[in-house]
Motif scaffolding. Sequence first.
Motif, PDB file in Angstrom:
ATOM      1  N   LYS A 249       4.458 -10.208  -8.173  1.00 32.57           N
ATOM      2  CA  LYS A 249       3.450  -9.177  -7.950  1.00 32.57           C
ATOM      3  C   LYS A 249       2.205  -9.460  -8.796  1.00 32.57           C
ATOM      4  O   LYS A 249       2.301 -10.022  -9.886  1.00 32.57           O
ATOM      5  N   ALA A 251      -1.318  -7.554 -10.414  1.00 36.86           N
ATOM      6  CA  ALA A 251      -1.939  -6.275 -10.763  1.00 36.86           C
ATOM      7  C   ALA A 251      -3.108  -6.577 -11.699  1.00 36.86           C
ATOM      8  O   ALA A 251      -3.355  -7.736 -12.057  1.00 36.86           O
ATOM      9  N   THR A 273       3.164  -4.162  -4.022  1.00 33.59           N
ATOM     10  CA  THR A 273       4.359  -3.382  -4.354  1.00 33.59           C
ATOM     11  C   THR A 273       5.108  -2.899  -3.124  1.00 33.59           C
ATOM     12  O   THR A 273       6.327  -2.720  -3.165  1.00 33.59           O
ATOM     13  N   THR A 334       5.362  -8.995 -12.774  1.00 37.70           N
ATOM     14  CA  THR A 334       3.927  -8.793 -12.587  1.00 37.70           C
ATOM     15  C   THR A 334       3.091  -9.771 -13.402  1.00 37.70           C
ATOM     16  O   THR A 334       3.357  -9.998 -14.589  1.00 37.70           O
ATOM     17  N   TYR A 336      -0.791 -10.060 -14.569  1.00 41.13           N
ATOM     18  CA  TYR A 336      -2.002  -9.255 -14.663  1.00 41.13           C
ATOM     19  C   TYR A 336      -3.238 -10.147 -14.589  1.00 41.13           C
ATOM     20  O   TYR A 336      -3.306 -11.181 -15.247  1.00 41.13           O
ATOM     21  N   THR A 449       3.275   2.880  -9.153  1.00 44.21           N
ATOM     22  CA  THR A 449       2.990   1.746 -10.039  1.00 44.21           C
ATOM     23  C   THR A 449       2.422   2.183 -11.380  1.00 44.21           C
ATOM     24  O   THR A 449       1.905   1.365 -12.135  1.00 44.21           O
TER      25      THR A 449
END
Length: 495
Positions: A249, A251, A273, A334, A336, A449
């Motif tokens: 994922k 983000a 997500t 995740t 970032y 989230t």
Amino acid sequence: MDEVRNGEAVDGGIAGRHAGAIESGAEKSARALHDSVHGLREKDDLSSASIVIVRWQGWALAVLAVVLVAGLVLARIPTLVLLSGLTTLVYLGALVDRLLLLARGLARDAIYQVDDARAREMPDEALPKYTVLVPAYNEPEVIGELIAAVESIDYPAEKLQVLLLLEEDDQVTIDAAEKAGLGEVCEILRIPPADPRTKPKACNYALHYATGEIVTIYDAEDRPDPLQLRRAATVLAELDEDVVCVQAKLAFHNGGQNMLTAWFTADYALWFTFLLPGLMQSRAPIPLGGTSNHFKARIFDEIGAWDPFNVTEDADLGVRLAARGYRTAVLDSTTYEEANPDPINWVRQRSRWYKGYLQTWLVHMRRPLTLWRTIGTVSMLRFTMLLAGTPIIACLNMFFWLVTLSWILGQPGIIAEVFPAYVYFPALLCLVLGNASTMYCTFIACRETGNARLWWACLTVPLYWVLMSIAAIKGTYQLIANPSYWEKTVHGLSS
């Protein structure tokens, strides 16, 4: 570690394992450069976006244009009614499909989860060798944070190879990397200058020096989950052999910086997500994100690597995997990134994505029957809706907003003729229900989230769609004017 110069510091490599005779560093570099640019189209020219449309597609578009012009000349109103009706059906189809994907993505088992304890279960000696590719160009401002992020990865150093891919003439970034210190596992691989100057070309070149059994990519501004490599290795070891890629994922760490970053964060929350896991559950082709996708290295020998002429090279590779009968798993880990806080910079980035989606759809529709037989009817429709429908609908939005505004201001008769009752009411349903359901989905994504504080961005998200429409129009124009041009996204703008 030592810097990799023209292949002298690293032997072997995924793309070079079958090269045959022993080569000098210069010979290997020349072969790697040729393969990075021409390898895919020499292996399978129909898989390359070096040509925007092939001959039969050009003829099909020409015939369609002639039919459309003839219809507008000979029967203007019926033709416009037909077009508005078909467009409304596409909108309704996209809405229903989006809600179905969201419903599947909401399931607890929709995404693969590997907790910290299980990620550390595999002993170091049993872990596969890993290669991390980090392409960067003219990004000295983030290079120090990049090296720090790489150093934080929890993986045994003797099993980890990190190649920092820098263009030979990008001296400012090379100097910044050397000044920051390369650490224990990071090496600089200088990419010889050659057109097209794209991220996939650099990654293709690096495959000739990669030694890992699994290969992943991180962008220069990424901050990955330290256990992500272990989690991905666990998933690839446990799942069936036809799962050859794991998408983590994505983000943003600066979602609250301004209105644009908040919209962007909500957008990513919904996509990575829920919608990507929904695609995985439906076994439809997954257009990979540009980072944090983990591949079994052997797959590159079979299907080719990234297309240097496609500006969304990972989305293209994800579809190519599905077209060959392989699957992608979505991992609950995740990475970032930095959300674009600048509208102009954001439009440059998003227009490239839209252009690349159209490129990818055109490339894979060169053999539509083969693709259909492999992935099936529903997945074929979903592939078309995502890759072609997303940018085209974004373009059409601007037109329909202007039509709606003109109707509100003056109610011109031509609009009443083009939208009879049997078209008007479904279109009105799309306008009201479609916008409301999309906003609702965005609320859910932000809440689930941990971004509930961005509720104000969910309420104002239609303004974000205006930016999307501008970017889509720009990307569609560039597909014709300059298809392989890679618009550079400026990083390091977060506060």
